[in-house]
Design an enzyme around this catalytic site. Structure first.
Site, short mmCIF file in Angstrom:
data_model
loop_
_atom_site.label_atom_id
_atom_site.label_comp_id
_atom_site.label_asym_id
_atom_site.label_seq_id
_atom_site.Cartn_x
_atom_site.Cartn_y
_atom_site.Cartn_z
CB SER A 1 -9.23 -0.44 4.21
OG SER A 1 -9.91 -1.71 3.70
CD GLU B 1 -5.53 1.44 2.24
OE1 GLU B 1 -5.66 1.28 1.06
OE2 GLU B 1 -5.59 0.58 2.83
NE ARG C 1 -3.73 -2.21 0.23
CZ ARG C 1 -3.44 -3.66 -0.42
NH1 ARG C 1 -2.23 -3.77 -1.19
NH2 ARG C 1 -4.25 -4.49 -0.30
#
Length: 349
Positions: free
Chosen positions: A243, A341, A165
Site C-alpha cells: 500500500s 506509507e 502505521r
C-alpha cells in the site's frame, strides 16, 4: 567485521526493484555484527541506511551516498507458560516464515499478518498491520541499538509509541536500529476475534468470532493474492511497496468537509469522533482506476493502493511522478491529503 562492497545496486534488494547504487554495502549476519558495523560508521561520520527486506522502501535513482547495512541476522527463541508464549525473533528473520511457524505451532495473534513481505526488524517500525491485526497488539518488547547513546537496550511496547502505521522509530528514523522483537501470543488453535469484515466473509464467520489458525492464514493469503500483495515473480503487480498510501484519519471537522463533497463516502468511525477513510476509494473516485498507467509505472491492476513497476525497468522518478499525480488529484477532488506509507530514501513526495 563484515566485508564491504562498493557500488552495489539497491533495486534488487527492494520489492519495487527501484533504486541506484550504494557507495558502500555490508551484510550484518548477527546482532553483534549489526551493532558493530553501525557503531563504526557513526564514529567515522559515515551516513548509514539499515536495509531489511526492502518491501516498504523507495530508493532514489541516485542511490545512497553512504553505507547500506543489509540485515540478515537469524534466530528465534521461544519461552512462556500458562497458555501464553513469547516468541523473540532476530531482526533478519523473514516475517512470513515466522507467521507460518506460529500458525503451525498453534500460537495465536499474528495469523492475519500472513503474506506480508519483509523482515521482523521492520514490523515495529511501521506497526505492520492488516485485516484487523497489527503487531502493536502482540509486541512486548523491542531490543535496539541506540545510536544517540551508543548503548543496546530493551524498549517496552509503551516506549515504542505505536499508532496507526506509525511508531517512535518511524518518527525518529535515525536513532534506533532494531535488533530483535518479542511477541506474546496465545497458545490456541483458534485465531483472535476476527475484526475485519472482508476476512470474516471469506471465512464464513461473524465479526468477533474466532476461526482455526490455518484457515485464517489461507484466507488472508488468498485475499492478498487477489490484490497482488503476495510476492510472486510471475505477477508484475507484486513489484510494488504494498500500500503506497495510508488510509487517512480525519477529524470530525475534516470528515464533515468530505461529506459535503462526497455524501456517501465509506468510513470507519474511530475513537474521539475521528473517521478513517479508505484511501483506495478516494483514489478510484478521483479518477485513478486499477491499471492506470504513466509510462513504465502503473497502479496495480488488482488494488488501487499499490503503485507498481510491472516491467522492472521503471525509474524512481517515474514512480514518484505517478504518486504525486494521484495524491494531488485526490486532494483537488476531496480536500484530503494522502500520506505515503513507504520510507523514502534520497527522494520525497
Amino acid at each position: 567485521m563484515a566485508d564491504r562492497l562498493s557500488e552495489v545496486r539497491l533495486g534488487p534488494y527492494t520489492t519495487l526493484r527501484l533504486g541506484g547504487p550504494a557507495r558502500a554495502f555490508a551484510e550484518a549476519r548477527s546482532q553483534g555484527e549489526l551493532v558493530e558495523i553501525v557503531a563504526e560508521a557513526d564514529r567515522d561520520g559515515e551516513p548509514v541506511l539499515v536495509l531489511g527486506g526492502g518491501s516498504n522502501l523507495v530508493v532514489s535513482d541516485d542511490g545512497f551516498d553512504g553505507l547500506v547495512v543489509h540485515v540478515s541476522s537469524p534466530g528465534v527463541e521461544v519461552s512462556g507458560e500458562d497458555g501464553r508464549v513469547v516468541v523473540t525473533a532476530q531482526a533478519g528473520e523473514d516475517w512470513d516464515a515466522l507467521v507460518a511457524r506460529c500458525v503451525a505451532e498453534g500460537w495465536s495473534g499474528v495469523e492475519c499478518l500472513s503474506g506480508i513481505p519483509g523482515l521482523v526488524g521492520s514490523t515495529p517500525i511501521q506497526n505492520v498491520g492488516a485485516y484487523g491485526q497489527d503487531v502493536s497488539q502482540t509486541i512486548t518488547g523491542v531490543r535496539v541499538y541506540d545510536r544517540m547513546t551508543g548503548e543496546t537496550s530493551d524498549l517496552t511496547a509503551a516506549e515504542c509509541g505505536f499508532a496507526y502505521r506509525n511508531s517512535a522509530f518511524k518518527e525518529d528514523p535515525g536513532r534506533h536500529v532494531v535488533l530483535a522483537v518479542s511477541y506474546e501470543l496465545e497458545r490456541s488453535e483458534l485465531s483472535g476475534p476476527v475484526a475485519y469484515k472482508e476476512l470474516a466473509a471469506a471465512l464464513g464467520v461473524e465479526l468477533g468470532e474466532r476461526a482455526p489458525l490455518g484457515d485464517v492464514r489461507e484466507a488472508v493469503l488468498e485475499l492478498r493474492r487477489g490484490k497482488g500483495m503476495v510476492l510472486d515473480p510471475d505477477d508484475p503487480d507484486t513489484r510494488s511497496a504494498g500500500s503506497f498510501f495510508t488510509n487517512p484519519i480525519l477529524s470530525a471537522e475534516e470528515a464533515a468537509g468530505l461529506e459535503l463533497r462526497a455524501p456517501a463516502y465509506p468510513r470507519w468511525d474511530m475513537p474521539g469522533g475521528s473517521v478513517k477513510v479508505p484511501a483506495a476509494w478516494l483514489i478510484e473516485n478521483a479518477g485513478f482506476p486499477k491499471g492506470y498507467e504513466r509510462g513504465a509505472v502503473r497502479i496495480s491492476t488488482k488494488h488501487t493502493l499499490a503503485l507498481t513497476n510491472p516491467s522492472g525497468e521503471a525509474s524512481a522518478t517515474e514512480l514518484l511522478a505517478l504518486a504525486r499525480e494521484v495524491r494531488d488529484g485526490v486532494e483537488k477532488k476531496f480536500g484530503v491529503l494522502l500520506v505515503n506509507e513507504p520510507i523514502m530514501v534520497g527522494i520525497s513526495l
